[in-house]
Every structure is written in structure tokens, then in C-alpha cells.
Design an enzyme around this catalytic site. Sequence first.
Site, PDB file in Angstrom:
ATOM      1  N   ASP A  82      76.236  80.428  31.273  1.00  0.00           N
ATOM      2  CA  ASP A  82      76.079  79.565  32.432  1.00  0.00           C
ATOM      3  C   ASP A  82      77.409  79.443  33.164  1.00  0.00           C
ATOM      4  O   ASP A  82      78.440  79.130  32.558  1.00  0.00           O
ATOM      5  CB  ASP A  82      75.605  78.183  31.959  1.00  0.00           C
ATOM      6  CG  ASP A  82      75.270  77.245  33.089  1.00  0.00           C
ATOM      7  OD1 ASP A  82      74.860  77.727  34.161  1.00  0.00           O
ATOM      8  OD2 ASP A  82      75.399  76.015  32.897  1.00  0.00           O
ATOM      9  N   HIS A 178      75.353  68.811  40.539  1.00  0.00           N
ATOM     10  CA  HIS A 178      75.789  68.731  39.150  1.00  0.00           C
ATOM     11  C   HIS A 178      76.091  67.289  38.737  1.00  0.00           C
ATOM     12  O   HIS A 178      76.456  66.449  39.559  1.00  0.00           O
ATOM     13  CB  HIS A 178      77.026  69.594  38.934  1.00  0.00           C
ATOM     14  CG  HIS A 178      76.764  71.059  39.028  1.00  0.00           C
ATOM     15  ND1 HIS A 178      75.964  71.726  38.135  1.00  0.00           N
ATOM     16  CD2 HIS A 178      77.182  71.993  39.916  1.00  0.00           C
ATOM     17  CE1 HIS A 178      75.907  73.006  38.463  1.00  0.00           C
ATOM     18  NE2 HIS A 178      76.634  73.193  39.540  1.00  0.00           N
ATOM     19  N   HIS A 209      70.125  74.936  39.779  1.00  0.00           N
ATOM     20  CA  HIS A 209      71.142  74.302  38.940  1.00  0.00           C
ATOM     21  C   HIS A 209      71.156  72.805  39.234  1.00  0.00           C
ATOM     22  O   HIS A 209      70.577  72.345  40.217  1.00  0.00           O
ATOM     23  CB  HIS A 209      72.513  74.892  39.248  1.00  0.00           C
ATOM     24  CG  HIS A 209      72.715  76.272  38.708  1.00  0.00           C
ATOM     25  ND1 HIS A 209      73.933  76.735  38.288  1.00  0.00           N
ATOM     26  CD2 HIS A 209      71.859  77.296  38.512  1.00  0.00           C
ATOM     27  CE1 HIS A 209      73.826  77.980  37.867  1.00  0.00           C
ATOM     28  NE2 HIS A 209      72.566  78.354  37.997  1.00  0.00           N
ATOM     29  N   ASP A 254      71.021  70.030  31.616  1.00  0.00           N
ATOM     30  CA  ASP A 254      72.169  69.762  30.745  1.00  0.00           C
ATOM     31  C   ASP A 254      72.410  68.266  30.608  1.00  0.00           C
ATOM     32  O   ASP A 254      72.387  67.719  29.506  1.00  0.00           O
ATOM     33  CB  ASP A 254      73.414  70.462  31.320  1.00  0.00           C
ATOM     34  CG  ASP A 254      74.639  70.320  30.418  1.00  0.00           C
ATOM     35  OD1 ASP A 254      74.496  69.852  29.277  1.00  0.00           O
ATOM     36  OD2 ASP A 254      75.748  70.689  30.859  1.00  0.00           O
TER      37      ASP A 254
END
Length: 307
Positions: A82, A178, A209, A254
Site C-alpha cells: 500500500d 486519509h 483509498h 485501515d
Amino acid sequence: MPLVSPKEMFEGAYAGGYAIGAFNVNNMEIIQGIMEAGSEENAPVILQVSAGARKYAGQRYIIKLMEAALEKTDLPVVLHLDHGPNFEMCKEVIDGGFSSVMIDGSHLPFEENIAMTKKVVTYAHDKGVWVEAELGRLAGVEEDVSSDEHIYTDPDEAVEFVERTGCDSLAIAIGTSHGAYKFTGEAKLDFDRLDKIASLIPDFPIVLHGASSVVPEFVKMANEFGGDIGGAKGVPEDLLRKAASKAVCKINIDTDIRLAMTAVIRKFLAENPAEFDPRGYLGEARKAVKEMVRHKITNVLGCSGKA
């Protein structure tokens, strides 16, 4: 079962209107929790390793943990790098046995991103390894990946980028970001942009993402037991399910795993102040990972029973 390429996974996902979960791994408990969830749901999984995780755990340790996990399952599993920051790291993991890599040149000017991606593609394809690239930029911070600005992917540039690099899948920017602090106002994804890109490069797998939902239950739990995670807000799961029904074949998760682990560990230690055996709180963390991944597979990704 040996590691596989994402190719057949993504072909099934595109045709079936679902996505494959790409879950970041850092240690044994996370890998075990993901694999247990995948096995129970009979779902294909992608285990991805960031540069930070690779530095923390060590590439050989992660590979050996993966080998142990694969001995106990018939699930199709991809081991993916990643946010590979450069050609050298991509080469190292390809040579080490990874079946997929992501080269992240999204911070570079367009021509430089193409050049670096093409270099990785040439090396990876010679070894039979899949390559994900990124065009556009996500705001936010997660490990070594950070940006203060959000640059949406230009559909016409996406076509040129794919044609000139030969990459196998493309991470695009349509509103995700993120980390745990993704939105201050109403959460939105630019589905018109996604549909436009899909129409220009049909049947090409798209990646999202920064797609954790920052589940409020675990934010609340962490804060109740000593945490200070204020204002965290993720991508609503109904928006992710809609994206998975379109051209999005891979969704990265994540933050939700980290948050679930941290929350249950905080709770366990607060309720068991005399406990010092790490197997106690790490065992609870492993259960939390498993249940989080099962939830994502069944309610967000739609890939339960697709292995």
C-alpha cells in the site's frame, strides 16, 4: 492456497457490483482477525502492507505470518504493498513474494507520475505482479501519507494515464480522505466523476483509498475509557456500498481496524486494572478486528460468499 493476483477478484467484483476489502495489516492479531472473518464469510481478501507497517514489523515477518495464514485457508488472498513511495520499495516487495503493489506518484507532476508508474509496471509485469497506481490527491494524514489539499481526479487525464502507464488498477480521488478526520460538514462523494471515469475506461478496476467509516461506536468507546478522539468523521457506509456497486472494485480500510483495536484495548485495561498479560487485551483486539472485517464484508463491500 498460494497468494493470488487481484485480476480474477476484480473481474468478479466489477461484474457482480461488489468490492474487495483491502485491509491494512501490522501484526499477527490483525492478520488472524482478517483471515478468520474472510473464512467465515467465504470472502476474498486483500491484505495490504504500508511502508510504515513494513518498517514496524519487517517484511520477512509479515511474509512468514502470511504463509502461516495461507496454510489454513482455501480463500483467494492477495498480499499488496500500500502506497509504495518509490521504485526501489516496489521492487523489494515484488522480489519478496508480494502479488500486488501500489506505486504512489500522486504527489508528483503528471508526467513524473507516469514515468515512475511505468517503470514499476515494466518490472512488475515481467514477474506476473499486479500494479495499482494513483491519480489525484487525497487530503488527510495516515502513517507516512499526508496532504493538505484534495485534488479530484480528472477523467480525461485518467484515460491518458492508464493508456501510457499500463497500470492494472487506478486509485482515484472523488471525496474520500486519509485518517480519522475526513469531513467537517456533510460527507459527499463525487459519483458523477466516478461514472465519467468508468465510461471512459470501461471494465477497468477503480480503487478508493481513505475509505474507513470511523465507526461512532468505537470512537465513543475509546473516549469513554481515556481516549481523546474528538471530531472524527468517516465516509458513510451507504456511500461506500454505492461506490462498490459501480466501478469501484477495491476499497481500502485501515483506520476502522486501528480504532476498533484501540477502543477495546482501552476498555479491557480500564475494566481489568490488575491484568498485565498481553494475550488478554490482544485477544480482545483480535476479536474486534474479526467483527469489524465481517461487518465490512457483509454490509459495505457486498463480497460475502464470493470467494
